[in-house]
Motif scaffolding. Structure first.
Motif, short mmCIF file in Angstrom:
data_model
loop_
_atom_site.label_atom_id
_atom_site.label_comp_id
_atom_site.label_asym_id
_atom_site.label_seq_id
_atom_site.Cartn_x
_atom_site.Cartn_y
_atom_site.Cartn_z
N ILE A 226 22.07 22.96 12.61
CA ILE A 226 23.40 23.47 12.28
C ILE A 226 23.55 24.87 12.84
O ILE A 226 22.73 25.75 12.54
CB ILE A 226 23.63 23.46 10.76
CG1 ILE A 226 23.53 22.02 10.24
CG2 ILE A 226 24.99 24.07 10.43
CD1 ILE A 226 23.70 21.91 8.74
N CYS A 227 24.56 25.06 13.65
CA CYS A 227 24.78 26.35 14.29
C CYS A 227 25.66 27.22 13.40
O CYS A 227 26.74 26.80 12.99
CB CYS A 227 25.42 26.15 15.66
SG CYS A 227 25.79 27.71 16.48
N GLU A 228 25.17 28.43 13.12
CA GLU A 228 25.95 29.35 12.28
C GLU A 228 27.10 29.95 13.07
O GLU A 228 28.10 30.38 12.51
CB GLU A 228 25.04 30.48 11.78
CG GLU A 228 23.78 30.02 11.07
CD GLU A 228 24.08 29.59 9.65
OE1 GLU A 228 25.24 29.68 9.22
OE2 GLU A 228 23.14 29.15 8.96
N ALA A 229 26.96 29.98 14.37
CA ALA A 229 27.97 30.65 15.21
C ALA A 229 29.19 29.76 15.43
O ALA A 229 30.32 30.20 15.24
CB ALA A 229 27.34 31.05 16.54
N CYS A 230 28.97 28.51 15.84
CA CYS A 230 30.10 27.66 16.19
C CYS A 230 30.22 26.46 15.26
O CYS A 230 31.20 25.72 15.33
CB CYS A 230 29.98 27.18 17.64
SG CYS A 230 28.71 25.93 17.91
N GLY A 231 29.25 26.27 14.36
CA GLY A 231 29.34 25.19 13.39
C GLY A 231 28.93 23.83 13.93
O GLY A 231 29.09 22.82 13.24
N ALA A 232 28.40 23.78 15.12
CA ALA A 232 28.00 22.51 15.71
C ALA A 232 26.83 21.91 14.94
O ALA A 232 25.96 22.64 14.46
CB ALA A 232 27.62 22.70 17.17
N ARG A 233 26.83 20.61 14.81
CA ARG A 233 25.72 19.89 14.17
C ARG A 233 25.13 18.98 15.22
O ARG A 233 25.71 17.96 15.57
CB ARG A 233 26.23 19.09 12.99
CG ARG A 233 26.92 19.97 11.95
CD ARG A 233 27.82 19.15 11.05
NE ARG A 233 27.05 18.32 10.13
CZ ARG A 233 26.63 18.76 8.93
NH1 ARG A 233 26.93 19.97 8.54
NH2 ARG A 233 25.95 17.98 8.15
N ILE B 193 17.83 26.84 19.60
CA ILE B 193 19.02 27.25 20.34
C ILE B 193 20.11 26.19 20.22
O ILE B 193 19.86 25.01 20.45
CB ILE B 193 18.68 27.47 21.83
CG1 ILE B 193 17.56 28.49 21.98
CG2 ILE B 193 19.93 27.92 22.60
CD1 ILE B 193 17.92 29.89 21.53
N CYS B 194 21.33 26.61 19.85
CA CYS B 194 22.44 25.68 19.76
C CYS B 194 22.79 25.15 21.15
O CYS B 194 23.04 25.95 22.06
CB CYS B 194 23.65 26.38 19.15
SG CYS B 194 25.16 25.38 19.20
N PRO B 195 22.81 23.82 21.34
CA PRO B 195 23.12 23.27 22.66
C PRO B 195 24.59 23.41 23.02
O PRO B 195 24.96 23.23 24.18
CB PRO B 195 22.71 21.80 22.53
CG PRO B 195 22.86 21.50 21.08
CD PRO B 195 22.52 22.79 20.36
N VAL B 196 25.41 23.73 22.04
CA VAL B 196 26.85 23.83 22.30
C VAL B 196 27.21 25.22 22.80
O VAL B 196 27.87 25.38 23.82
CB VAL B 196 27.65 23.49 21.03
CG1 VAL B 196 29.15 23.67 21.27
CG2 VAL B 196 27.36 22.05 20.60
N CYS B 197 26.78 26.26 22.05
CA CYS B 197 27.19 27.62 22.41
C CYS B 197 26.00 28.48 22.83
O CYS B 197 26.19 29.60 23.29
CB CYS B 197 27.92 28.28 21.24
SG CYS B 197 26.85 28.66 19.84
N GLY B 198 24.78 27.97 22.68
CA GLY B 198 23.61 28.71 23.13
C GLY B 198 23.14 29.77 22.15
O GLY B 198 22.25 30.55 22.46
ZN LIG Z 1 26.76 26.90 18.41
#
Ligand SMILES: [Zn+2]
Length: 76
Positions: A63-70, A42-47
């Motif tokens: 690497i988050c595909e949704a928001c690009g957070a690393r 789970i992306c900690p930035v956008c979930g």
């Molecule tokens: Zn994200």
């Protein structure tokens, strides 16, 4: 490898190692899976669960595909 470490951690947190050594409680195991998912999927930035693992400077990241957070994973 991670799960073994996590099991030991959870066991000491619960103060009852017998939970994992005596009999493998499927409920506790699913809790660990959920914890694993939160930490490594789970992306900690956008979930978003739409992520994939990668490595950067020998550090495992997510690497988050949704928001690009690393985000670094496996911390603690
Ligand atoms: Zn994200």
């Amino acid at each position: 490898m991670f799960l073994a470490k996590e099991l030991a951690t959870a066991a000491s947190e619960d103060g009852d190692r017998a939970i994992f050594i005596g009999r493998k409680d499927p409920q506790s195991f699913s809790v660990l899976i959920n914890r694993y998912m939160k930490r490594f999927v789970i992306c900690p930035v956008c979930g978003s669960p739409d992520t994939h693992p990668d490595r950067e400077h020998r550090v495992q990241i997510l690497i988050c595909e949704a928001c690009g957070a690393r985000s670094p994973t496996g911390q603690g």
